[in-house]
Design an enzyme around this catalytic site. Sequence first.
Site, PDB file in Angstrom:
ATOM      1  N   LYS A   1     -37.142  30.881  -8.245  1.00  0.00           N
ATOM      2  CA  LYS A   1     -36.942  31.777  -9.393  1.00  0.00           C
ATOM      3  C   LYS A   1     -37.354  31.086 -10.689  1.00  0.00           C
ATOM      4  O   LYS A   1     -37.529  29.860 -10.713  1.00  0.00           O
ATOM      5  CB  LYS A   1     -35.475  32.194  -9.450  1.00  0.00           C
ATOM      6  CG  LYS A   1     -34.521  31.033  -9.672  1.00  0.00           C
ATOM      7  CD  LYS A   1     -33.064  31.457  -9.500  1.00  0.00           C
ATOM      8  CE  LYS A   1     -32.130  30.266  -9.667  1.00  0.00           C
ATOM      9  NZ  LYS A   1     -30.732  30.621  -9.361  1.00  0.00           N
TER      10      LYS A   1
ATOM     11  N   ARG B   1     -19.287  36.639 -10.176  1.00  0.00           N
ATOM     12  CA  ARG B   1     -20.576  37.047 -10.749  1.00  0.00           C
ATOM     13  C   ARG B   1     -21.003  38.340 -10.055  1.00  0.00           C
ATOM     14  O   ARG B   1     -20.725  39.417 -10.543  1.00  0.00           O
ATOM     15  CB  ARG B   1     -21.594  35.918 -10.578  1.00  0.00           C
ATOM     16  CG  ARG B   1     -22.882  36.152 -11.313  1.00  0.00           C
ATOM     17  CD  ARG B   1     -23.760  34.918 -11.371  1.00  0.00           C
ATOM     18  NE  ARG B   1     -24.242  34.456 -10.084  1.00  0.00           N
ATOM     19  CZ  ARG B   1     -25.061  33.420  -9.929  1.00  0.00           C
ATOM     20  NH1 ARG B   1     -25.487  32.738 -10.976  1.00  0.00           N
ATOM     21  NH2 ARG B   1     -25.473  33.058  -8.727  1.00  0.00           N
TER      22      ARG B   1
ATOM     23  N   HIS C   1     -22.074  31.869  -3.329  1.00  0.00           N
ATOM     24  CA  HIS C   1     -22.660  30.871  -4.221  1.00  0.00           C
ATOM     25  C   HIS C   1     -21.576  29.929  -4.723  1.00  0.00           C
ATOM     26  O   HIS C   1     -20.494  30.370  -5.104  1.00  0.00           O
ATOM     27  CB  HIS C   1     -23.367  31.571  -5.386  1.00  0.00           C
ATOM     28  CG  HIS C   1     -24.225  30.658  -6.206  1.00  0.00           C
ATOM     29  ND1 HIS C   1     -25.206  29.867  -5.650  1.00  0.00           N
ATOM     30  CD2 HIS C   1     -24.241  30.383  -7.532  1.00  0.00           C
ATOM     31  CE1 HIS C   1     -25.797  29.156  -6.608  1.00  0.00           C
ATOM     32  NE2 HIS C   1     -25.224  29.452  -7.749  1.00  0.00           N
TER      33      HIS C   1
ATOM     34  N   ARG D   1     -29.962  26.621   0.296  1.00  0.00           N
ATOM     35  CA  ARG D   1     -30.751  27.227  -0.791  1.00  0.00           C
ATOM     36  C   ARG D   1     -30.917  26.269  -1.961  1.00  0.00           C
ATOM     37  O   ARG D   1     -30.441  26.536  -3.066  1.00  0.00           O
ATOM     38  CB  ARG D   1     -30.055  28.497  -1.313  1.00  0.00           C
ATOM     39  CG  ARG D   1     -29.818  29.593  -0.320  1.00  0.00           C
ATOM     40  CD  ARG D   1     -29.335  30.876  -1.037  1.00  0.00           C
ATOM     41  NE  ARG D   1     -28.256  30.633  -1.973  1.00  0.00           N
ATOM     42  CZ  ARG D   1     -26.959  30.711  -1.675  1.00  0.00           C
ATOM     43  NH1 ARG D   1     -26.568  31.054  -0.471  1.00  0.00           N
ATOM     44  NH2 ARG D   1     -26.054  30.458  -2.614  1.00  0.00           N
TER      45      ARG D   1
ATOM     46  N   TYR E   1     -39.980  18.917 -41.495  1.00  0.00           N
ATOM     47  CA  TYR E   1     -39.175  19.936 -42.179  1.00  0.00           C
ATOM     48  C   TYR E   1     -37.783  19.421 -42.528  1.00  0.00           C
ATOM     49  O   TYR E   1     -37.152  18.719 -41.721  1.00  0.00           O
ATOM     50  CB  TYR E   1     -38.980  21.150 -41.260  1.00  0.00           C
ATOM     51  CG  TYR E   1     -40.206  21.991 -41.057  1.00  0.00           C
ATOM     52  CD1 TYR E   1     -40.814  22.661 -42.116  1.00  0.00           C
ATOM     53  CD2 TYR E   1     -40.737  22.162 -39.784  1.00  0.00           C
ATOM     54  CE1 TYR E   1     -41.926  23.457 -41.910  1.00  0.00           C
ATOM     55  CE2 TYR E   1     -41.850  22.953 -39.563  1.00  0.00           C
ATOM     56  CZ  TYR E   1     -42.440  23.603 -40.639  1.00  0.00           C
ATOM     57  OH  TYR E   1     -43.531  24.387 -40.431  1.00  0.00           O
TER      58      TYR E   1
ATOM     59  N   CYS F   1     -41.268  20.459 -34.805  1.00  0.00           N
ATOM     60  CA  CYS F   1     -41.837  21.690 -35.352  1.00  0.00           C
ATOM     61  C   CYS F   1     -42.170  22.628 -34.191  1.00  0.00           C
ATOM     62  O   CYS F   1     -41.970  22.291 -33.023  1.00  0.00           O
ATOM     63  CB  CYS F   1     -43.108  21.387 -36.136  1.00  0.00           C
ATOM     64  SG  CYS F   1     -42.936  20.070 -37.348  1.00  0.00           S
TER      65      CYS F   1
ATOM     66  N   ASP G   1     -45.093  23.469 -33.095  1.00  0.00           N
ATOM     67  CA  ASP G   1     -46.258  23.074 -32.299  1.00  0.00           C
ATOM     68  C   ASP G   1     -46.527  21.571 -32.299  1.00  0.00           C
ATOM     69  O   ASP G   1     -47.487  21.128 -31.668  1.00  0.00           O
ATOM     70  CB  ASP G   1     -47.511  23.767 -32.848  1.00  0.00           C
ATOM     71  CG  ASP G   1     -47.225  25.190 -33.240  1.00  0.00           C
ATOM     72  OD1 ASP G   1     -46.826  25.959 -32.351  1.00  0.00           O
ATOM     73  OD2 ASP G   1     -47.330  25.527 -34.438  1.00  0.00           O
TER      74      ASP G   1
HETATM   75  C1  PLP Z   1     -30.351  29.512  -8.490  1.00  0.00           C
HETATM   76  C2  PLP Z   1     -29.655  29.694  -7.223  1.00  0.00           C
HETATM   77  C3  PLP Z   1     -29.687  28.692  -6.239  1.00  0.00           C
HETATM   78  C4  PLP Z   1     -30.297  27.326  -6.462  1.00  0.00           C
HETATM   79  O1  PLP Z   1     -29.427  26.547  -7.268  1.00  0.00           O
HETATM   80  P1  PLP Z   1     -29.704  25.004  -7.556  1.00  0.00           P
HETATM   81  O2  PLP Z   1     -28.477  24.555  -8.249  1.00  0.00           O
HETATM   82  O3  PLP Z   1     -30.914  24.946  -8.416  1.00  0.00           O
HETATM   83  O4  PLP Z   1     -29.912  24.342  -6.245  1.00  0.00           O
HETATM   84  C5  PLP Z   1     -29.109  28.979  -5.013  1.00  0.00           C
HETATM   85  N1  PLP Z   1     -28.515  30.174  -4.785  1.00  0.00           N
HETATM   86  C6  PLP Z   1     -28.438  31.135  -5.717  1.00  0.00           C
HETATM   87  C7  PLP Z   1     -27.765  32.424  -5.401  1.00  0.00           C
HETATM   88  C8  PLP Z   1     -28.989  30.935  -6.970  1.00  0.00           C
HETATM   89  O5  PLP Z   1     -28.893  31.885  -7.904  1.00  0.00           O
END
Ligand code: PLP
Length: 382
Positions: free
Chosen positions: A46, A144, A173, A229, A273, A320, A322
Amino acid sequence: MDPASPHLFEPASQRPTRVRVDLDALSHNLRALRAHAGVPVMAVVKANAYGHGLVPVALHLQAQGVEHLGVAFLEEGVALRRAGVRVPILVMGGIFGPQAAQLIAEDLEITVSSLDKLRQVEAAAESLGRKATIHLKIDTGMERIGVHSYHAGPFIEAAVASKWCTVKGVYSHLACADDPVSPMTRQQLEKFLDACAHFTRLGAPMPIRHLANSGGVLHFPDTCLDMVRPGIALYGVLPDPASRATVELRPVMSLVSQVVYFKVVPAGNPVSYGATWAPGVDTRVVTVPMGYGDGFPRSLSSRGEVLVRGQRHRIVGRICMDQFMVDIGPLGTAYNEDAVALIGRQGDQAITCEDVALAAGTIPYEILVGLNTRIPREYIGG
Ligand SMILES: *Cc1c(COP(=O)(O)O)cnc(C)c1O
């Protein structure tokens, strides 16, 4: 495409700022995490593959035999399908009703996080005459998305009974797995396994159970279950300063540029700046063509460091949009076009993404994903 897109210019005429992505390091991390977890990997790509480039990273992982990919949104999944990615892709974010049909049509696996969403997905599948592949989301402590683990029974029962949905996975999660001593993870694992027990109770086959993010893989082997994951660890970065490097990971990204200007700044003359910094003695200052307009955090003003000629030097004055300035000291030497490493290695010195995050007062995730598409990605190895 944006007429100022760096991609429309020959590399030699582009600004020399690059996100350099080491595909061999990515392959190494995939193998190392898979070996450590002992189960298949859903590589999380993602947010533009955590800033590394969604499509090139996914195609490389596919070539490396990754079992599954995870994205946040429909749009990311569609981009991968258009680019020829064929491995299973789970869209992990909450879906909006009208997206259900497109998710099915694009052969994307859907996160179903409530009974309502299950009904929406079923209706879309029925109208397309094509079964949806779903993963049930159980909430074990993030608050969530997902059905609370203590209410999972009827939800799982309805999904298992569905004529139009194939329950391929069930997942949750972890909220605190980046901290190896947090008791939260064990509690979440227990709640998750209690919820999964409903499949057994119903006499239904157990789908793929997946729970562990990077922190889970690194610190809590019990959470690896049937698939893991990892996101950030895949890119060779630890999720938190408290994390333990239980797997030998290699940083995939370096962020590099070149010196575009050299000058002597007399003592007392402020830089950039707001005139927030001035040298106490005459010093040599170089300018680097990158700024917060690229997603390089402005909070690194007079705090961050970069490598020039193998030495660490401090960013001085405000960053800045850029450009930013670096004090290389009264006797420092640098020439135009000298390499500058903002993240990466020069000789025996290295600046990690974790170092940058600490100096910027944020987490490594935000540094990686903040680097925007104004910076060309350059792929090496692979
Ligand atoms: C982003 C995400 C992950 C990966 O998390 P990391 O901490 O980068 O390993 C795994 N599962 C879900 C549902 C996520 O949203």
